[in-house]
Motif scaffolding. Structure first.
Motif, short mmCIF file in Angstrom:
data_model
loop_
_atom_site.label_atom_id
_atom_site.label_comp_id
_atom_site.label_asym_id
_atom_site.label_seq_id
_atom_site.Cartn_x
_atom_site.Cartn_y
_atom_site.Cartn_z
N PHE A 112 0.82 -1.22 0.00
CA PHE A 112 0.00 0.00 0.00
C PHE A 112 0.85 1.26 0.00
CE2 PHE A 112 -0.71 2.83 3.67
CZ PHE A 112 0.22 2.34 4.57
N LYS A 113 2.14 1.15 0.34
CA LYS A 113 2.99 2.35 0.37
C LYS A 113 3.12 2.99 -1.01
CE LYS A 113 5.17 1.54 4.74
NZ LYS A 113 4.41 0.35 5.14
N ASP A 146 9.31 -2.86 2.94
CA ASP A 146 8.36 -2.26 2.00
C ASP A 146 8.66 -0.82 1.59
OD1 ASP A 146 6.89 -4.53 1.77
OD2 ASP A 146 5.20 -3.87 3.00
N GLY A 268 0.84 0.56 12.01
CA GLY A 268 2.23 0.53 12.46
C GLY A 268 2.61 1.91 12.94
N ASN A 269 2.93 2.76 11.97
CA ASN A 269 3.37 4.12 12.29
C ASN A 269 2.20 5.10 12.45
OD1 ASN A 269 5.55 5.62 12.96
ND2 ASN A 269 6.44 5.66 10.91
N PHE A 270 0.99 4.62 12.32
CA PHE A 270 -0.23 5.40 12.51
C PHE A 270 -0.51 6.36 11.35
CE2 PHE A 270 -3.45 7.81 15.00
CZ PHE A 270 -4.05 6.76 15.64
N GLY A 271 0.15 6.18 10.20
CA GLY A 271 -0.09 7.08 9.08
C GLY A 271 -1.40 6.77 8.38
N ASN A 272 -1.61 5.50 8.08
CA ASN A 272 -2.78 5.08 7.30
C ASN A 272 -4.08 5.37 8.05
OD1 ASN A 272 -4.06 3.95 5.12
ND2 ASN A 272 -3.49 1.84 5.60
N SER A 321 5.60 -5.23 9.05
CA SER A 321 5.46 -3.78 8.84
C SER A 321 4.70 -3.12 9.98
CB SER A 321 4.75 -3.48 7.52
OG SER A 321 5.52 -3.99 6.46
N THR A 426 -3.26 -4.01 3.16
CA THR A 426 -2.05 -3.24 2.91
C THR A 426 -0.95 -3.96 2.11
OG1 THR A 426 -1.39 -3.85 5.15
CG2 THR A 426 -2.31 -1.66 4.85
#
Ligand code: PLP
Length: 499
Positions: A112-113, A146, A268-272, A321, A426
């Motif tokens: 998804f990145k 990724d 993970g990093n809370f971006g999505n 991820s 993702t």
């Protein structure tokens, strides 16, 4: 529209400045001063438009110093075939009663990145021109898989850019390694390091912040920039697919315009999931945002208790991820929830840096519970879920998506909520063939990566994506492995900079 920093609410900069700078000098992240609004008729009007048209429209609400033509040009270059498998760009699969899987991985690297990293290079190079930084940018990336590949594909052959990716020699999957070592393009460099991801990351950070390196790059008309998920230019394209998928479900009659949906995100990093929060704040009819974690469940605890505590064992899981204990984009959410109190944010994040822990106020705790639900599942449950989805719904999903599907079930059971659900998917299952086969067959066959991929194709509902298939015959271009102390000398050689 202007942007401010989470650590300095007095700042006022444009979107192109926010994208050029990446992170604020005060250590904070850039956020929009106000959140642009989206009416139901605008959402309904997006139905039937192409994905690039939808993207240009929505990006235009945030990136007000770009023209509509510019944004449509960038979106058209980013979201197109054959980079993507079809002009639809994203796919929605009906999993079971009222539950849909939003497949975000039909792009060039099957993760998804790509959704953000295909368009970021265009936004970044244009931002640098607008802010008069007419320098060549060097993108430095340390990757555990990724991100590195998606950044390489995004920046390859983009004029005015060079990209250098370092990955831990034994810290990425065989498929991810193959994807990176065969990377095409005339401005790309890939190098393995003897060490783990942290070694790669701290090596890159050291170069990134070194005055000596800054001067070296300046002498050759260059500057460093980063492609990681704290850049606003990476976050804002992620809002698009939530609105787009909602419009599509309205178009097909599966949702009525205005009906609330819940969105489930493997985090993970809370971006999505933050992008989904912004979509909701804009006016997209969203009920709960469901934050799904694996055994690294620091976010589950935080959303449930208001205490963020990273002092806990780190688990290596089937969903790598999401193996993250510090979710940097959470800072943006907390800034909005605490009433843009940058002093408060600075206090919490100083505490995180010094003691690994902070506790938010009751107001923020309540606000969190209003919009979010959080849950987690371990590897056993992840495998069971892959198998169950495979057997009951004839659908094959990757381990990250399975974590989200498991937490979605858990949420429905606990609350009895009858709203419809969109589960963000993702990664392609083919990026994690061994784990998926293990779940479905009960064992991992002792075979090479490409044999596993073929085996998965034999049992799954999808054919192998062309971009993974062709890796088998692509020549390996980047073989070098260096010690963790040698990143600087590799970079000098790659960029042809004399000592
Ligand atoms: C990066 C990634 C995630 C986590 O997304 P965040 O925006 O960091 O929360 C989840 N799944 C996959 C496959 C990823 O590559």
């Amino acid at each position: 529209m202007f942007y401010q920093s989470t650590r300095n609410s007095g700042l006022q900069i444009t979107s192109s400045q926010a994208i050029s700078q990446g992170i604020s000098e005060d250590g904070g992240l850039f956020v929009p001063c106000e959140i642009p609004q989206l009416t139901l008729s605008e959402i309904g009007g997006l139905a039937g438009k192409t994905y690039p048209e939808q993207a240009a429209f929505l990006l235009g609400k945030f990136l007000t110093d770009f023209s509509g033509e510019e944004l449509l040009d960038f979106a058209g270059k980013a979201y197109t075939t054959p980079k993507y498998e079809s002009e639809d760009i994203i796919e929605l699969s009906h999993l079971y009663e009222g539950t849909y899987v939003l497949e975000l991985w039909h792009g060039p690297t099957c993760a998804f990145k790509d959704m953000a990293l295909q368009i970021l290079p265009h936004l970044l190079t244009a931002s640098l021109k607008k802010t008069q930084l007419n320098k060549k940018v060097v993108i430095l990336v340390a990757t555990s898989g990724d991100t590195g590949k998606a950044a390489l594909e995004g920046f390859r052959d983009i004029p005015g850019t060079e990209i250098v990716v370092f990955y831990p020699e034994d810290g990425v999957s065989p498929m991810q390694k193959r994807q990176m070592t065969t990377q095409e393009g005339n401005n790309v460099f890939v190098c393995a390091i003897q060490g783990n991801f942290d070694d790669a990351q701290s090596g890159v950070k050291k170069i990134f912040t070194s005055p000596d390196w800054k001067e070296k790059l300046e002498r050759s008309g260059r500057m460093f920039s980063s492609a990681n998920s704290i850049n606003w230019g990476r976050l804002v394209p992620q809002i698009v697919y939530y609105v787009s998928s909602y419009a599509r479900l309205v178009e097909t009659g599966e949702l009525s315009l205005g009906e609330k949906v819940n969105i489930v995100v493997p985090t993970g990093n809370f971006g999505n999931i933050l992008a989904a929060y912004y979509a909701k704040q804009m006016g997209l009819p969203v009920g709960k945002l469901i934050c799904a974690s694996n055994s690294n469940n620091v976010l589950t605890d935080f959303i449930q208790t208001g205490v963020y505590d990273r002092n806990r064992p780190f688990h290596t899981t089937l969903s790598p991820s999401m193996d993250i204990l510090i979710s940097s984009n959470l800072e943006r959410l907390l800034y909005h929830l605490c009433g843009k109190d940058s002093q408060q944010i600075t206090k919490w994040f100083d505490s995180l840096a010094s003691s690994g822990r902070y506790e938010v106020t009751d107001t923020v705790k309540n606000a969190l519970k209003q919009d979010f639900y959080a849950g987690w599942c371990d590897d056993e449950k992840t495998k069971d879920t892959i198998k169950e989805i495979y057997q009951q719904y004839s659908y094959t999903c990757d381990p990250h998506t399975a974590v989200a599907a498991a937490v979605c079930k858990q949420y429905k059971k606990e609350t009895g909520d009858t709203a419809k659900h969109i589960i963000a998917s993702t990664a392609s299952p083919y990026k994690f063939s061994a784990g998926v086969l293990d779940a479905i067959l009960g064992q991992v066959p002792e075979q090479s990566e490409f044999e596993l991929v073929e085996k998965l194709e034999a049992v799954s509902c999808y054919t192998i994506p062309e971009s993974l298939k062709r890796l088998r015959s692509l020549p390996v271009r980047f073989q070098e492995t260096i010690s963790k102390e040698s990143l600087g000398s590799y970079l000098e050689k790659a960029l042809k900079i004399a000592e």
